[in-house]
Design an enzyme around this catalytic site. Structure first.
Site, short mmCIF file in Angstrom:
data_model
loop_
_atom_site.label_atom_id
_atom_site.label_comp_id
_atom_site.label_asym_id
_atom_site.label_seq_id
_atom_site.Cartn_x
_atom_site.Cartn_y
_atom_site.Cartn_z
N TYR A 72 -2.06 -0.53 10.95
CA TYR A 72 -2.17 -1.20 9.64
C TYR A 72 -0.95 -0.89 8.79
O TYR A 72 -0.27 -1.80 8.29
CB TYR A 72 -3.45 -0.75 8.91
CG TYR A 72 -3.43 -1.07 7.43
CD1 TYR A 72 -3.54 -2.39 6.98
CD2 TYR A 72 -3.29 -0.05 6.46
CE1 TYR A 72 -3.50 -2.69 5.61
CE2 TYR A 72 -3.24 -0.35 5.11
CZ TYR A 72 -3.35 -1.67 4.68
OH TYR A 72 -3.30 -1.97 3.34
N LYS A 105 2.06 -3.31 7.33
CA LYS A 105 2.35 -3.49 5.90
C LYS A 105 3.81 -3.08 5.62
O LYS A 105 4.51 -3.73 4.84
CB LYS A 105 1.39 -2.67 5.03
CG LYS A 105 -0.05 -3.14 5.01
CD LYS A 105 -0.25 -4.55 4.44
CE LYS A 105 -0.03 -4.65 2.95
NZ LYS A 105 -0.42 -5.99 2.43
N THR A 158 0.82 -1.22 0.00
CA THR A 158 0.00 0.00 0.00
C THR A 158 0.85 1.27 0.00
O THR A 158 1.99 1.26 0.47
CB THR A 158 -0.89 -0.01 1.27
OG1 THR A 158 -1.53 1.24 1.42
CG2 THR A 158 -0.07 -0.26 2.54
P1 NAD Z 1 -9.77 -7.41 1.97
O1 NAD Z 1 -9.81 -7.12 3.43
O2 NAD Z 1 -10.96 -7.14 1.13
O3 NAD Z 1 -9.38 -8.94 1.74
C1 NAD Z 1 -8.40 -9.59 2.50
C2 NAD Z 1 -8.55 -11.10 2.24
O4 NAD Z 1 -7.51 -11.77 2.99
C3 NAD Z 1 -9.88 -11.67 2.75
O5 NAD Z 1 -10.41 -12.56 1.81
C4 NAD Z 1 -9.51 -12.40 4.04
O6 NAD Z 1 -10.34 -13.52 4.32
C5 NAD Z 1 -8.08 -12.83 3.73
N1 NAD Z 1 -7.28 -13.01 4.94
C6 NAD Z 1 -7.16 -12.16 5.99
N2 NAD Z 1 -6.36 -12.69 6.93
C7 NAD Z 1 -5.94 -13.89 6.45
C8 NAD Z 1 -5.08 -14.91 6.94
N3 NAD Z 1 -4.47 -14.80 8.15
N4 NAD Z 1 -4.88 -16.01 6.18
C9 NAD Z 1 -5.47 -16.13 4.97
N5 NAD Z 1 -6.32 -15.22 4.46
C10 NAD Z 1 -6.53 -14.10 5.19
O7 NAD Z 1 -8.49 -6.63 1.43
P2 NAD Z 1 -8.28 -5.91 0.03
O8 NAD Z 1 -8.81 -4.54 0.11
O9 NAD Z 1 -8.70 -6.81 -1.05
O10 NAD Z 1 -6.67 -5.80 0.04
C11 NAD Z 1 -5.85 -6.85 -0.48
C12 NAD Z 1 -4.40 -6.47 -0.33
O11 NAD Z 1 -4.14 -5.27 -1.03
C13 NAD Z 1 -3.95 -6.23 1.11
O12 NAD Z 1 -2.66 -6.75 1.26
C14 NAD Z 1 -3.94 -4.71 1.24
O13 NAD Z 1 -2.99 -4.31 2.19
C15 NAD Z 1 -3.54 -4.31 -0.15
N6 NAD Z 1 -4.02 -3.00 -0.61
C16 NAD Z 1 -5.34 -2.67 -0.52
C17 NAD Z 1 -5.78 -1.44 -1.03
C18 NAD Z 1 -7.24 -1.03 -1.00
O14 NAD Z 1 -7.56 0.09 -1.36
N7 NAD Z 1 -8.15 -1.89 -0.59
C19 NAD Z 1 -4.85 -0.55 -1.60
C20 NAD Z 1 -3.49 -0.92 -1.64
C21 NAD Z 1 -3.09 -2.15 -1.16
O1 DAU Z 2 -4.21 3.92 0.43
C1 DAU Z 2 -4.40 2.55 0.33
C2 DAU Z 2 -5.25 2.05 1.48
O2 DAU Z 2 -6.57 2.50 1.22
C3 DAU Z 2 -5.21 0.54 1.64
O3 DAU Z 2 -3.92 0.14 1.97
C4 DAU Z 2 -6.19 0.09 2.74
O4 DAU Z 2 -6.23 -1.33 2.79
C5 DAU Z 2 -7.56 0.61 2.37
O5 DAU Z 2 -8.48 0.29 3.39
C6 DAU Z 2 -7.54 2.12 2.16
O6 DAU Z 2 -7.31 2.80 3.42
P1 DAU Z 2 -8.12 4.13 3.82
O7 DAU Z 2 -8.15 4.29 5.28
O8 DAU Z 2 -7.66 5.30 3.01
O9 DAU Z 2 -9.58 3.69 3.24
P2 DAU Z 2 -11.08 3.93 3.73
O10 DAU Z 2 -11.95 3.56 2.59
O11 DAU Z 2 -11.35 3.26 5.03
O12 DAU Z 2 -11.15 5.50 3.98
C7 DAU Z 2 -10.94 6.43 2.93
C8 DAU Z 2 -10.99 7.82 3.53
O13 DAU Z 2 -12.32 8.08 3.98
C9 DAU Z 2 -10.09 8.01 4.73
O14 DAU Z 2 -9.57 9.33 4.70
C10 DAU Z 2 -11.02 7.85 5.92
C11 DAU Z 2 -12.35 8.40 5.39
N1 DAU Z 2 -13.59 7.78 5.94
C12 DAU Z 2 -13.66 6.42 5.95
C13 DAU Z 2 -14.81 5.80 6.43
C14 DAU Z 2 -14.92 4.29 6.46
C15 DAU Z 2 -14.62 8.58 6.39
O15 DAU Z 2 -14.55 9.82 6.35
N2 DAU Z 2 -15.75 7.97 6.87
C16 DAU Z 2 -15.88 6.61 6.93
O16 DAU Z 2 -16.94 6.11 7.42
#
Ligand code: NAD
Ligand code: DAU
Length: 361
Positions: A163, A167, A136
């Site tokens: 978090y 990471k 991330t």
């Molecule tokens: P998510 O929370 O939607 O999915 C995570 C998945 O991992 C789930 O299916 C969960 O069951 C599985 N998991 C969790 N703990 C586990 C364990 N101990 N063993 C096996 N499986 C396990 O997450 P996401 O948003 O799809 O993110 C995926 C990856 O991408 C993560 O590594 C996150 O850090 C990274 N990432 C996410 C974002 C974002 O915006 N969502 C952005 C940049 C990087």
């Molecule tokens: O930047 C990458 C990251 O983006 C990933 O690594 C994380 O896994 C992913 O969860 C995400 O993190 P954020 O904290 O940025 O995502 P989130 O969608 O939770 O929040 C986006 C922004 O919105 C953040 O500034 C917090 C704000 N927020 C979030 C929620 C859930 C609110 O204002 N209200 C809310 O209820």
């Protein structure tokens, strides 16, 4: 046929990646998806691939070294794409330990088992084996509001939340494996993703779901925190391109060129819902900015993230393709068409989570 081991494939990005890969390679690849099915893992996300002969699901924790090493022993894995993680910043503030366990220890187990399976007696690696660690932009910390400041691959790590600290630690482990053992890996650091199958604890699906139900829309702080949003399919494509065309041992930043304040995103969601809901639909009357509710800010809330995806563009030719206006319409359409998915995701434990997370705000 090349075999992929995907961890966390039942989550948001992992399931989109699996769909993308089968669309692109069809029967030319095999995918083994290892997922513990935590609250964030959902096999409904993979209904349309579950009967394929070239897809296997294995329920396992990545911290379970015996189970993970056995998967490597029983299958000739060519590629690992490591998504599995605890991914929600707010939850990490409430319960950091589980983030360290999965994100740090789990990554160590994945690296160890892959190395044991791939390393040859002379310390080199079996040909064509590659490990991609999905990370991330949050590891770089927070940027000033100055629009000319960006995260580059060379930006020093400065994580703030449990978090992002977990990471960052997992990235360091991958770097240590590359330096110490010449382990064949890449790291990608991506900005905020949005799209189908995203669990409604995250900002965009939470706001879509609440607005459709006429519930309050909780905006943290002044709503001016900036995130750089990327459509999830573009991320899936970038991961595949890095693994096939990237230089081994390199880090690539992936971003959307799409920085927006949270309040801007919310207003776009409300306007798009208004446009897309048919006139006369009773839900349409609910969808209004009157629902916006500024609540207390999160602890350690990073102010601004913005990726400069210059290296991946120059070396690999990847660029974000989906404009936010188009991506958000596709996303909202998906949630319209998958009402039952949202109902299932928000029943049971989600209600407790929501109450607990938002009660004192
Ligand atoms: P998510 O929370 O939607 O999915 C995570 C998945 O991992 C789930 O299916 C969960 O069951 C599985 N998991 C969790 N703990 C586990 C364990 N101990 N063993 C096996 N499986 C396990 O997450 P996401 O948003 O799809 O993110 C995926 C990856 O991408 C993560 O590594 C996150 O850090 C990274 N990432 C996410 C974002 C974002 O915006 N969502 C952005 C940049 C990087
Ligand atoms: O930047 C990458 C990251 O983006 C990933 O690594 C994380 O896994 C992913 O969860 C995400 O993190 P954020 O904290 O940025 O995502 P989130 O969608 O939770 O929040 C986006 C922004 O919105 C953040 O500034 C917090 C704000 N927020 C979030 C929620 C859930 C609110 O204002 N209200 C809310 O209820």
């Amino acid at each position: 046929m090349r075999t992929y081991l995907v961890t966390g494939g039942a989550g948001f990005i992992g399931s989109n990646y699996i769909h993308y890969m089968f669309k692109k390679y069809d029967n030319d690849i095999r995918i083994i998806n290892v997922d513990a099915l935590t609250y964030a893992g959902n096999l409904e996300n993979l209904k349309d691939v579950e009967n394929r002969d070239n897809y296997t699901f294995i329920k396992s924790y990545i911290c379970d070294k015996v189970a993970i090493c056995q998967i490597f022993a029983e299958n000739d894995i060519d590629r690992v794409v490591h998504f599995a993680a605890e991914s929600h910043v707010d939850r990490s503030i409430a319960e950091p330990e589980v983030f360290v366990r999965t994100n740090v220890l789990g990554t160590a187990v994945m690296l160890n088992c892959a190395r044991a399976a791939w390393e040859l007696p002379d310390g080199s690696y079996r040909k064509d084996k590659k490990f991609l660690h999905v990370s991330t932009d949050e590891v770089y910390g927070s940027l000033p509001e100055d629009e000319n400041a960006f995260f580059y691959e060379t930006t020093p790590y400065d994580p703030h939340s449990p978090y992002s600290a977990s990471k960052a630690s997992s990235d360091m482990l991958v770097k240590a494996y590359m330096d110490t053992y010449k382990f064949p890996a890449n790291i990608t650091n991506c900005s905020n993703n949005y799209g189908p199958y995203q669990f409604p604890e995250k900002f965009i699906p939470l706001m879509i779901n609440n607005a459709l139900q006429g519930k309050k829309l909780p905006v943290y702080g002044d709503g001016k925190n900036v995130r750089d949003w990327l459509y999830v399919e573009d991320h899936a494509k970038a991961i595949d391109m890095v693994q096939e065309q990237g230089r081994l041992f390199e880090t690539y930043n992936i971003g959307g060129h799409n920085e927006k304040q949270n309040i801007e995103i919310l207003n776009i969601i409300l306007d798009t819902l208004q446009e897309m809901l048919p006139d006369g639909d009773p839900i349409k009357a609910n969808v209004s900015s009157v629902l916006i509710n500024y609540v207390s800010d999160s602890k350690g809330h990073d102010r601004r993230y913005a990726i400069a995806p210059d290296k991946i563009k120059a070396e690999i030719g990847w660029e974000p393709e989906t404009m936010f206006k188009e991506g958000i319409r596709k996303t909202i359409r998906w949630y319209f068409e998958n009402e039952q998915w949202m109902k299932n995701a928000t029943s049971g434990d989600y209600q407790k989570y929501y109450e607990e997370m938002y009660k004192n705000r």
